[in-house]
Design a protein around this motif. Sequence first.
Motif, PDB file in Angstrom:
ATOM      1  N   GLY A 551       0.781  -1.234   0.000  1.00 38.49           N
ATOM      2  CA  GLY A 551       0.000   0.000   0.000  1.00 38.49           C
ATOM      3  C   GLY A 551       0.808   1.276   0.000  1.00 38.49           C
ATOM      4  N   VAL A 552       2.077   1.244  -0.463  1.00 45.75           N
ATOM      5  CA  VAL A 552       2.910   2.449  -0.455  1.00 45.75           C
ATOM      6  C   VAL A 552       3.687   2.544  -1.770  1.00 45.75           C
ATOM      7  CG1 VAL A 552       4.784   3.688   0.693  1.00 45.75           C
ATOM      8  CG2 VAL A 552       3.174   2.347   2.052  1.00 45.75           C
ATOM      9  N   ARG A 553       3.666   3.738  -2.361  1.00 45.80           N
ATOM     10  CA  ARG A 553       4.482   4.013  -3.551  1.00 45.80           C
ATOM     11  C   ARG A 553       5.333   5.245  -3.240  1.00 45.80           C
ATOM     12  NH1 ARG A 553       2.013  -0.009  -4.270  1.00 45.80           N
ATOM     13  NH2 ARG A 553       0.898  -0.731  -6.141  1.00 45.80           N
ATOM     14  N   LEU A 554       6.629   5.121  -3.419  1.00 46.44           N
ATOM     15  CA  LEU A 554       7.548   6.181  -3.013  1.00 46.44           C
ATOM     16  C   LEU A 554       8.255   6.826  -4.199  1.00 46.44           C
ATOM     17  CD1 LEU A 554       9.280   4.368   0.012  1.00 46.44           C
ATOM     18  CD2 LEU A 554       7.372   5.991   0.092  1.00 46.44           C
ATOM     19  N   ASP A 555       8.748   8.043  -3.956  1.00 45.49           N
ATOM     20  CA  ASP A 555       9.631   8.763  -4.869  1.00 45.49           C
ATOM     21  C   ASP A 555       9.012   8.919  -6.260  1.00 45.49           C
ATOM     22  OD1 ASP A 555      11.968  10.172  -5.251  1.00 45.49           O
ATOM     23  OD2 ASP A 555      13.086   8.446  -6.006  1.00 45.49           O
ATOM     24  N   LEU A 556       7.762   9.378  -6.292  1.00 45.28           N
ATOM     25  CA  LEU A 556       7.061   9.595  -7.559  1.00 45.28           C
ATOM     26  C   LEU A 556       7.355  11.012  -8.039  1.00 45.28           C
ATOM     27  CD1 LEU A 556       3.661   7.963  -6.534  1.00 45.28           C
ATOM     28  CD2 LEU A 556       5.668   6.878  -7.565  1.00 45.28           C
ATOM     29  N   ARG A 557       7.751  11.130  -9.317  1.00 45.80           N
ATOM     30  CA  ARG A 557       8.243  12.409  -9.811  1.00 45.80           C
ATOM     31  C   ARG A 557       7.361  13.023 -10.893  1.00 45.80           C
ATOM     32  NH1 ARG A 557      14.072  12.596  -8.748  1.00 45.80           N
ATOM     33  NH2 ARG A 557      14.671  10.708  -7.617  1.00 45.80           N
ATOM     34  N   THR A 558       6.551  12.211 -11.566  1.00 43.79           N
ATOM     35  CA  THR A 558       5.761  12.735 -12.698  1.00 43.79           C
ATOM     36  C   THR A 558       4.285  12.512 -12.449  1.00 43.79           C
ATOM     37  OG1 THR A 558       5.757  10.631 -13.910  1.00 43.79           O
ATOM     38  CG2 THR A 558       7.677  12.111 -14.232  1.00 43.79           C
ATOM     39  N   PRO A 559       3.443  13.296 -13.114  1.00 36.48           N
ATOM     40  CA  PRO A 559       1.995  13.079 -12.981  1.00 36.48           C
ATOM     41  C   PRO A 559       1.578  11.663 -13.378  1.00 36.48           C
ATOM     42  CG  PRO A 559       2.441  15.206 -14.002  1.00 36.48           C
ATOM     43  CD  PRO A 559       3.736  14.495 -13.925  1.00 36.48           C
ATOM     44  N   GLU A 560       2.247  11.098 -14.381  1.00 36.32           N
ATOM     45  CA  GLU A 560       1.902   9.749 -14.820  1.00 36.32           C
ATOM     46  C   GLU A 560       2.193   8.732 -13.715  1.00 36.32           C
ATOM     47  OE1 GLU A 560       3.712  11.914 -16.531  1.00 36.32           O
ATOM     48  OE2 GLU A 560       2.185  12.417 -18.061  1.00 36.32           O
ATOM     49  N   GLN A 561       3.317   8.893 -13.051  1.00 37.95           N
ATOM     50  CA  GLN A 561       3.637   7.981 -11.950  1.00 37.95           C
ATOM     51  C   GLN A 561       2.619   8.102 -10.815  1.00 37.95           C
ATOM     52  OE1 GLN A 561       7.679   9.331 -11.170  1.00 37.95           O
ATOM     53  NE2 GLN A 561       8.556   7.474 -12.121  1.00 37.95           N
ATOM     54  N   VAL A 562       2.223   9.335 -10.514  1.00 39.16           N
ATOM     55  CA  VAL A 562       1.223   9.546  -9.462  1.00 39.16           C
ATOM     56  C   VAL A 562      -0.103   8.938  -9.881  1.00 39.16           C
ATOM     57  CG1 VAL A 562      -0.081  11.288  -8.203  1.00 39.16           C
ATOM     58  CG2 VAL A 562       2.369  11.625  -8.604  1.00 39.16           C
ATOM     59  N   ARG A 563      -0.481   9.139 -11.146  1.00 40.14           N
ATOM     60  CA  ARG A 563      -1.762   8.617 -11.641  1.00 40.14           C
ATOM     61  C   ARG A 563      -1.794   7.090 -11.527  1.00 40.14           C
ATOM     62  NH1 ARG A 563      -5.105  11.359 -14.779  1.00 40.14           N
ATOM     63  NH2 ARG A 563      -3.428  12.820 -15.341  1.00 40.14           N
ATOM     64  N   GLU A 564      -0.725   6.468 -11.960  1.00 35.96           N
ATOM     65  CA  GLU A 564      -0.679   5.004 -11.934  1.00 35.96           C
ATOM     66  C   GLU A 564      -0.703   4.478 -10.499  1.00 35.96           C
ATOM     67  OE1 GLU A 564       2.304   1.332 -13.309  1.00 35.96           O
ATOM     68  OE2 GLU A 564       2.745   3.400 -13.901  1.00 35.96           O
ATOM     69  N   ALA A 565       0.070   5.116  -9.613  1.00 38.31           N
ATOM     70  CA  ALA A 565       0.107   4.682  -8.218  1.00 38.31           C
ATOM     71  C   ALA A 565      -1.235   4.861  -7.546  1.00 38.31           C
ATOM     72  CB  ALA A 565       1.186   5.466  -7.463  1.00 38.31           C
ATOM     73  N   ALA A 566      -1.884   5.999  -7.780  1.00 36.86           N
ATOM     74  CA  ALA A 566      -3.176   6.254  -7.154  1.00 36.86           C
ATOM     75  C   ALA A 566      -4.221   5.258  -7.628  1.00 36.86           C
ATOM     76  CB  ALA A 566      -3.619   7.684  -7.447  1.00 36.86           C
ATOM     77  N   ALA A 567      -4.208   4.950  -8.926  1.00 36.45           N
ATOM     78  CA  ALA A 567      -5.180   3.990  -9.459  1.00 36.45           C
ATOM     79  C   ALA A 567      -4.984   2.617  -8.812  1.00 36.45           C
ATOM     80  CB  ALA A 567      -5.029   3.897 -10.976  1.00 36.45           C
ATOM     81  N   ASP A 568      -3.737   2.172  -8.710  1.00 29.86           N
ATOM     82  CA  ASP A 568      -3.453   0.868  -8.090  1.00 29.86           C
ATOM     83  C   ASP A 568      -3.903   0.827  -6.630  1.00 29.86           C
ATOM     84  OD1 ASP A 568      -2.340   0.009 -10.431  1.00 29.86           O
ATOM     85  OD2 ASP A 568      -0.248   0.223  -9.778  1.00 29.86           O
ATOM     86  N   LEU A 569      -3.600   1.877  -5.885  1.00 27.02           N
ATOM     87  CA  LEU A 569      -3.896   1.860  -4.447  1.00 27.02           C
ATOM     88  C   LEU A 569      -5.388   2.015  -4.177  1.00 27.02           C
ATOM     89  CD1 LEU A 569      -0.879   3.864  -2.937  1.00 27.02           C
ATOM     90  CD2 LEU A 569      -1.155   1.410  -3.238  1.00 27.02           C
ATOM     91  N   LEU A 570      -6.082   2.784  -5.021  1.00 25.69           N
ATOM     92  CA  LEU A 570      -7.535   2.880  -4.842  1.00 25.69           C
ATOM     93  C   LEU A 570      -8.196   1.535  -5.111  1.00 25.69           C
ATOM     94  CD1 LEU A 570      -8.193   6.367  -6.454  1.00 25.69           C
ATOM     95  CD2 LEU A 570      -8.554   5.735  -4.056  1.00 25.69           C
ATOM     96  N   GLU A 571      -7.629   0.772  -6.022  1.00 25.69           N
ATOM     97  CA  GLU A 571      -8.159  -0.568  -6.287  1.00 25.69           C
ATOM     98  C   GLU A 571      -7.896  -1.501  -5.102  1.00 25.69           C
ATOM     99  OE1 GLU A 571      -7.632  -4.196  -9.555  1.00 25.69           O
ATOM    100  OE2 GLU A 571      -6.891  -2.189 -10.015  1.00 25.69           O
ATOM    101  N   ILE A 572      -6.683  -1.405  -4.515  1.00 25.31           N
ATOM    102  CA  ILE A 572      -6.381  -2.210  -3.323  1.00 25.31           C
ATOM    103  C   ILE A 572      -7.315  -1.834  -2.188  1.00 25.31           C
ATOM    104  CG2 ILE A 572      -4.646  -2.630  -1.526  1.00 25.31           C
ATOM    105  CD1 ILE A 572      -2.501  -2.361  -3.684  1.00 25.31           C
ATOM    106  N   ALA A 573      -7.556  -0.508  -2.027  1.00 25.31           N
ATOM    107  CA  ALA A 573      -8.451  -0.049  -0.972  1.00 25.31           C
ATOM    108  C   ALA A 573      -9.845  -0.621  -1.149  1.00 25.31           C
ATOM    109  CB  ALA A 573      -8.495   1.476  -0.963  1.00 25.31           C
ATOM    110  N   ALA A 574     -10.322  -0.650  -2.390  1.00 21.96           N
ATOM    111  CA  ALA A 574     -11.652  -1.206  -2.647  1.00 21.96           C
ATOM    112  C   ALA A 574     -11.678  -2.699  -2.344  1.00 21.96           C
ATOM    113  CB  ALA A 574     -12.045  -0.952  -4.102  1.00 21.96           C
ATOM    114  N   ASP A 575     -10.585  -3.390  -2.655  1.00 20.31           N
ATOM    115  CA  ASP A 575     -10.520  -4.832  -2.404  1.00 20.31           C
ATOM    116  C   ASP A 575     -10.522  -5.162  -0.908  1.00 20.31           C
ATOM    117  OD1 ASP A 575     -10.464  -5.274  -5.104  1.00 20.31           O
ATOM    118  OD2 ASP A 575      -8.276  -5.533  -5.216  1.00 20.31           O
ATOM    119  N   THR A 576     -10.049  -4.213  -0.093  1.00 16.82           N
ATOM    120  CA  THR A 576     -10.036  -4.466   1.355  1.00 16.82           C
ATOM    121  C   THR A 576     -11.397  -4.214   1.995  1.00 16.82           C
ATOM    122  OG1 THR A 576      -9.343  -2.196   1.864  1.00 16.82           O
ATOM    123  CG2 THR A 576      -7.600  -3.836   1.496  1.00 16.82           C
ATOM    124  N   GLY A 577     -12.348  -3.768   1.204  1.00 17.51           N
ATOM    125  CA  GLY A 577     -13.689  -3.579   1.735  1.00 17.51           C
ATOM    126  C   GLY A 577     -13.989  -2.198   2.259  1.00 17.51           C
TER     127      GLY A 577
END
Length: 714
Positions: A551-577
């Motif tokens: 549940g952690v993504r570090l050292d993100l430098r570009t909007p694309e990296q932030v977008r991809e990380a946020a999408a992945d973590l929001l999906e994990i959050a949904a999977d946890t209920g």
Amino acid sequence: MGAGDDFGDAVGKLLHPRSIAILGASDNPVKLSGRPVDYLKRFGYSGRVLPVNPHRSRVQGIPAFRSLDEIDGEIDLALVMLPAEQVVPAVRKCAERGIPAAIIGAAGFAETGAAGAELQRQLTEIAAERGIRLLGPNCLGMINVRNRAVATFTSALDENIALREGPVAFVSQSGAFGSFIFSAAQQEGIGISHYLNTGNEADLSVAEILSGLVEDPQVQVLMAYLEGLEDGEQFLRAARRAHELDKPLLVVKVGRSTAGARAAHSHTASLAGEDTVFDGAVRQHGVVRVGGLEPLLDAAQVFAAQRRPRGRRLTTLSLSGGAGVLMADAAANHRIEIGEWEPEWQQRMASVIPPFGSPRNPIDLTATLISEPDLLRRSLQVAVKHPGTDMIAVLLGNADSGADQLIEIIRQAYESTDRPIVVVWTGGSGRPRQRLRELGIPCFTDPARAAAALGALADFSFRPPLPAAARPDDIEDRVVRAIVCKARSEDKRQLDEYDSTRLIAAYGIPCAGSYPVTTVQDAVEAAAELGGRVAVKLLSDRIGHKTDVGGVRLDLRTPEQVREAAADLLEIAADTGQARPAVLVQRMVTGGAELVAGIKRDPVFGPVVLVGFGGVLVDVLADTRIGVPPFDSDTARRLLLSLRASEVFAGLRGQPALDLDGAADAVMRLSWLAADLADEVEELDVNPLVLGPSGATAVDCLAVLSAGAPEERH
């Protein structure tokens, strides 16, 4: 005025009784119930001895009484020597008679099972309702050496020893082992004022007994043998009072396990085991903790002499160069300095010792001392005048033939100065050691033991003051109340990272900038607002360690990296209920050292604060210290500097020094959170607290609230 009047309370009457009733007293001095009467007679108790036995008019030659009702006048103390099943009505009768204190010797209470536990509960109830104070049950009783109130049946007195009075009071939770220590202390020549065994502690605890003893002006040293504590705050009050009165409290605490360090939500809980908490709490309050019987008696010897060093500098006089080196090595382990003397003083010493000796320190007098005892006199005269000497150790061995003269020389030197002087006398018959101890001069068989005792003496003499904590005036109490009330209203115990961070930020602890968001686009915009490199984290009030679920993504430098990380973590959050998946976008904080700081609720001491080196290696390093809140920045600084890796703060390999003051301020503020929210916060974990050259910044925080409603937690 009797000694008990100096106290004017039930504990005072227990410690200084002027009259003792022995319930169940036997005419047979060999029986357990007959020993107290025999001891009181044998050792010359000056108060009234009142045997109670319904079947005899005299007990061991003393007039006896069929019941308490037949006794005229006040009774300060009742010694209940009856079977367990008869104890409760007997104690109730003592309370009705107005007896302020009672000792219960019988076993068969909480230590035996449910039936015994019920009997003990009834004793506790009587004490609470009627005001009588109880020592025991299942205890050996009490010895007041000063007035010979030997209210005990311990076998330690079977050898008809001569009780040696002195300034040391001793309280033990163990009866048998406590008696071993008492006997050994007497044999070592350590003068005792009191010895008490608290047994099951149905009423009076070690802490409360210590609180009574510490106020006695003739008690200058306190010793305690502990197996466990139920009320740590009461024990620390006694320790605090001893600290204020400059009376050392020497403690042996057994059970150095981490049974109480059960893995919980935070690193703090798993790192702060029972013994770690006890050790940190007592050291903060100036308690001298030692490792066992011999270190306890060794420390008692030097403290009973009632001399304090002006510094940590030791001068050693030895008839063996090897012994001097051994002492120097042992002293270094306890931060005792054996520094080389100044040239001028080396010359003074060289003028009185053989030319083949060494005047440098350790000072080697050589074996010439055996044939020329006056050599010791001359060298000691120089040593006691040396301005750079705070303590003196004389190392001898196998010198029984000239012992009398050597002892007299040491006695004269001892009386000529107020500096601590100890003797190490190895080998021989042991009589010289005994004689020196009788003179009040600490004497040991091993240089290492002498060095440890002197180290304990120096540590206590230069202990830091008790924390003078002043609550910071910039704490945002309204914000704190709002966060806690909101969590309570939503029936939450664990706060998510954002609310946990807001909680510590309200106490003035710097935190990395962050935004909670629920969409990918919001995450991108938050990263742009923060600027620079960011981290994106799962935001959850259910998951304690986010890295365990990726549940952690570090050292993100570009909007694309932030977008991809946020999408992945929001999906994990949904999977946890999670009903409303969210992530935290946080500014990256790098460089410096990673610390851990946290709060845990200890079952004995209540809330405690842990500090140490943290990050991902927190469990591996296990380099932590414990403090009892609230405390000041100086105390926090000492905790940090006592860490094994504290050299990091000075900067390593050319790196700038880290902001130790900033770290201390953050830890101090955390201690106030722990104190203020003692009934609300169960655990809190700041890991890491990144410390750089200018300031400390909390990067991750997890807070867990206490279970139940506030009124249920009091």
